[in-house]
Structure formats: C-alpha cells, structure tokens
Design an enzyme around this catalytic site. Structure first.
Site, PDB file in Angstrom:
ATOM      1  CG  HIS A 292      37.060 -42.208  57.897  1.00  0.00           C
ATOM      2  ND1 HIS A 292      37.677 -41.775  59.041  1.00  0.00           N
ATOM      3  CD2 HIS A 292      37.043 -41.131  57.054  1.00  0.00           C
ATOM      4  CE1 HIS A 292      37.996 -40.489  58.909  1.00  0.00           C
ATOM      5  NE2 HIS A 292      37.632 -40.071  57.708  1.00  0.00           N
TER       6      HIS A 292
ATOM      7  CD  GLU B 220      34.891 -38.798  56.264  1.00  0.00           C
ATOM      8  OE1 GLU B 220      34.782 -38.533  57.481  1.00  0.00           O
ATOM      9  OE2 GLU B 220      35.884 -38.506  55.575  1.00  0.00           O
TER      10      GLU B 220
ATOM     11  CG  HIS C 199      39.050 -38.371  53.834  1.00  0.00           C
ATOM     12  ND1 HIS C 199      38.992 -38.854  55.115  1.00  0.00           N
ATOM     13  CD2 HIS C 199      40.124 -38.977  53.236  1.00  0.00           C
ATOM     14  CE1 HIS C 199      39.983 -39.716  55.306  1.00  0.00           C
ATOM     15  NE2 HIS C 199      40.698 -39.806  54.170  1.00  0.00           N
TER      16      HIS C 199
ATOM     17  CD  GLU D 197      38.289 -33.756  53.981  1.00  0.00           C
ATOM     18  OE1 GLU D 197      37.170 -34.299  53.967  1.00  0.00           O
ATOM     19  OE2 GLU D 197      39.130 -33.943  54.871  1.00  0.00           O
TER      20      GLU D 197
HETATM   21 ZN   LIG Z   1      37.632 -38.240  56.676  1.00  0.00          ZN
END
Ligand SMILES: [Zn+2]
Length: 418
Positions: free
Chosen positions: A10, A25, A78, A142
């Site tokens: 992002h 995030e 992420h 993640e």
């Molecule tokens: Zn993400």
C-alpha cells in the site's frame, strides 16, 4: 545482482487496512520494510525497495520495479484484516504450491512466527498480482491482524515492530542459506521477579479490550487484577508479567480451552495437551488460583523460599530458578531445556507482546486507595472476605455508599453461601 526486492504494501492514497484506532496498514508495512531492509544490509544481503516513503505505487508497477531490477526474490509485507476482531496470527502467501515461492513463504512464516510468537496460520496460496506478475519467486507476509484491537496495539509498539522486522530479515537470510551474524540484535531478557512496571489500571483496561465481550472469569476483571497485584507483591513476582501470562493462557479470560472459568486456574496449571475440559487443576477461590500461579512462576524464576503457604500443586516438580526470564518460559526457548509450556516455542515472546502492548494503555489513578473507609464498611467487607464472597475489599469500597447486609451482597453477586 540484487538478492531481494522488499515491497512495503500500500502507500500514499491507498492506506490499506485501517485498525479500530485508525492505525493504517501502509504506515506499518513501510516501517517494517525499512527496518527489515536495514537488518538484511547489515548481513551483507543486497536489497532494494519498491517504496521507501509514503507514496502510492500500483500493484503492476511493483512487479515492474522488481522485474527490471532483476531481483532474485520478491518479498511483500502486509498486515492482515478480516471481518472478525477475534482473528489472530501470522500467515504467508505464495502463488502456488511446489515451487521456490512456496519454499520462500515457508521460511518467512517459520521465522516470523518464531520471532513474534503469534498464532501460526501457515502458508497459503493466492493469485495476488504482486505474486503473479513478478518473474522471480515471491512471497507475501501478513504479519498479524490490524482489525484485532490487541494486535493493532502491538503494531503501535516499536519493540514489537523490531521483532517482526528481525523475523522477516532472519527468514529471508535463512532462505538464502546465509547464517545470521548477531550484532545489533537486542538480547535483553525480562526478569520475572521484581516490582510490577505497569499500573493495575493498565492491566485492567488491556484485558477489557482483549475480552471484548461480557465473558468473565469467576470474579470481575478489576477485582482479579487487584488479586494479582496483591499476591504477586507478597512473593516479589511481577504482577504485570503474571497478568500478561493469564491473558495469553485464557484468551483474555474468554477461555475456550481445556480450563473452565469456574476452576479459578488462570494459567493452565496442570493442563496437558490431550486433556479433556475440566481436567487441569482447580482452586477453591480466585485468590488461591492467583496465588498458585504466582508461586508456580516463583518456582521457575527464583530459588527464594515462598512467603505464603504452598498452594501450587506442581511447585515441587519445578527445578527452582530454571526460567528466570519471561523469554525462557517455553521449553524450546530455554537454554536449560525446561519451562512452563511444552514445547512452548514463542510462549515467552507471546507474553512479552502482551506486556509491551499493555504498557501503551493509559494509567487511570485508582480512588479506593485514597478514600477514607468508614469502620462499618471495612468490618463488613472483612466479613465478606472471610466468607469468601469477595476477594479484594479495595475494589468494593468505592462501590458502596451505605451499609449493606451480607444477604444483599449475595443478591448482588448472585452467589449462595451457607
Ligand atoms: Zn495489505
């Protein structure tokens, strides 16, 4: 040649997932990417970034950047999010099973879980653009769930981010077959003995946040935290450490494991893998349950004698002083090869995560310590303590404004006594 292209997920106009207290995030992935990149450089591994500042980079552009740099591997960072605030833990994605991407994902997952101690959700496969369009083996981590209030709190903690970045960097180094050279790595350990470094109000508010529902142990969380403070201080054990351990063991007092709330067992004492519900140790009251846990911790953390009568059923089974640090409470993390949890890899790290996140809670000064307690009230409360109806008179003093009978208290608490 470039070893690894690090991709902070992002950025810019794309915040990614946003936590309940508005943590974005994009800001965390950038911090982790920059920290992990610096660590990898120290190890002599060549890296580059798809972004090093808060800018928008399209998904296909990330692949183009990696492909034109001819990076050997691609690693995207992420933070997860889901529809349930109870979602927890770490997972890593590869495009498909059977290739180098899966091997990279496995190495990342294993290292990250070992470093941060959250639930291992395993390696998964997904047709993500950055995995599909990159020509080199690629993985996407993640780290944890930003929509889970407890994990969002962890992500605000620099010590946690340092551990996560170290886990990412070590995973990449292990995959490349490069043995990790310790240097700038923090090796500070946290003693279990000592004065609590957190205020009881921080312990309570963090537990309430993690509990997230009216599910309660056998007495109010506020009162239980008071018991931890009192019992731990008597034995010289850190109350905040014991409390963090209980939050981990009971799932923030939501239970759901082998131990049931009515057992007054806040740290799975006597619970073994494969036990049925209710098989672990039971204690007569919340205070005795807390005392047993404090004594069991003291058994590991010190060779000093107990100050109070022994109530821990397993005290004699512990090699005294064999786990003086929180980080050593899991067998596999303990150089003495013993510990509270078996196999326990990451067990102490999980407690440290809770402790670190709890330290970010605001302190709310109590009123009960300062209030002038009338004699009628003090004596009445002492009677209730003696009958085992309440545990900590301090918790109840500021909730009473007139004398009440034992019968009325029983009515309030819904408990029967003889
Ligand atoms: Zn993400």
């Amino acid at each position: 040649m470039l070893d690894i292209m690090i991709d902070a997920g992002h950025g810019g106009s794309d915040p990614g997932a946003v936590g309940p207290t508005s943590l974005k995030e994009k800001d965390i992935t950038l911090k982790l990417a920059n920290k992990a990149g610096a660590l990898l450089k120290q190890q002599g591994i060549s890296i580059a970034h798809t972004r090093t500042t808060d800018v928008f980079v399209g998904l296909s552009d990330r692949a183009v950047i990696a492909n034109s740099a001819a990076a050997k591997y691609f690693l995207s960072i992420h933070i997860n999010s889901s529809g349930s605030s109870a979602s927890t833990g770490t997972e890593t994605y590869a495009l498909a099973a059977g290739g180098e991407g899966e091997k990279l994902a496995k190495a990342m997952q294993q290292s990250l879980v070992k470093s941060i101690g959250l639930t291992d959700r395993g390696v998964k496969f997904a047709n993500f653009a950055v995995l599909r369009e990159t020509k080199m083996p690629a993985a996407l981590v993640e780290v944890c769930f930003i929509n889970n209030p407890n994990e969002e709190a962890l992500l605000r903690n620099e010590a946690f981010l340092d551990k996560a970045a170290l886990g990412i960097a070590k995973g990449a180094a292990a995959f490349l077959g490069i043995s990790w050279k310790d240097g700038g790595e923090q090796k500070n350990l946290t003693p279990i003995m000592g004065a609590s470094q957190l205020h009881t109000s921080q312990m309570i508010s963090y537990a309430v946040k993690g509990n997230g529902s009216p599910k309660l142990p056998n007495c109010p969380l506020e009162e239980l935290a008071g018991l931890f403070a009192e019992e731990a201080e008597i034995e010289g054990v850190r109350a905040d450490v014991a409390w963090a351990q209980s939050l981990k063991e009971t799932g923030y007092f939501k239970y759901g494991g082998i131990v049931l709330p009515e057992q007054n067992n806040y740290a799975g004492i006597g619970a073994l893998n494969g036990n049925r519900q209710g098989q672990a140790a039971s204690f007569d009251s919340p205070r005795i349950g807390v005392r047993a846990q404090i004594q069991h911790l003291k058994a590991y953390a010190s060779t000093e004698a107990l100050k109070q009568e022994l109530v821990d059923p397993r005290f004699g089974l512990v090699k005294r002083g064999s786990a003086r640090y929180v980080e050593w409470l899991g067998y596999e993390d303990n150089p003495n090869g013993v510990g509270w949890a078996y196999p326990g890899r990451g067990y102490g790290g999980g407690i440290m995560n809770i402790l670190n996140a709890m330290s970010n809670e605001p302190v709310t000064p109590g009123t009960s310590e300062n209030s002038n307690i009338p004699v009628w009230q003090r004596e009445g409360l002492e009677k209730l303590v003696a009958k085992g109806i309440i545990q900590t008179p301090g918790y109840w003093t500021d909730k009473m404004d007139q004398p009440i009978t034992v019968g009325e208290v029983i009515g309030i608490l819904g408990k029967m006594v003889d």
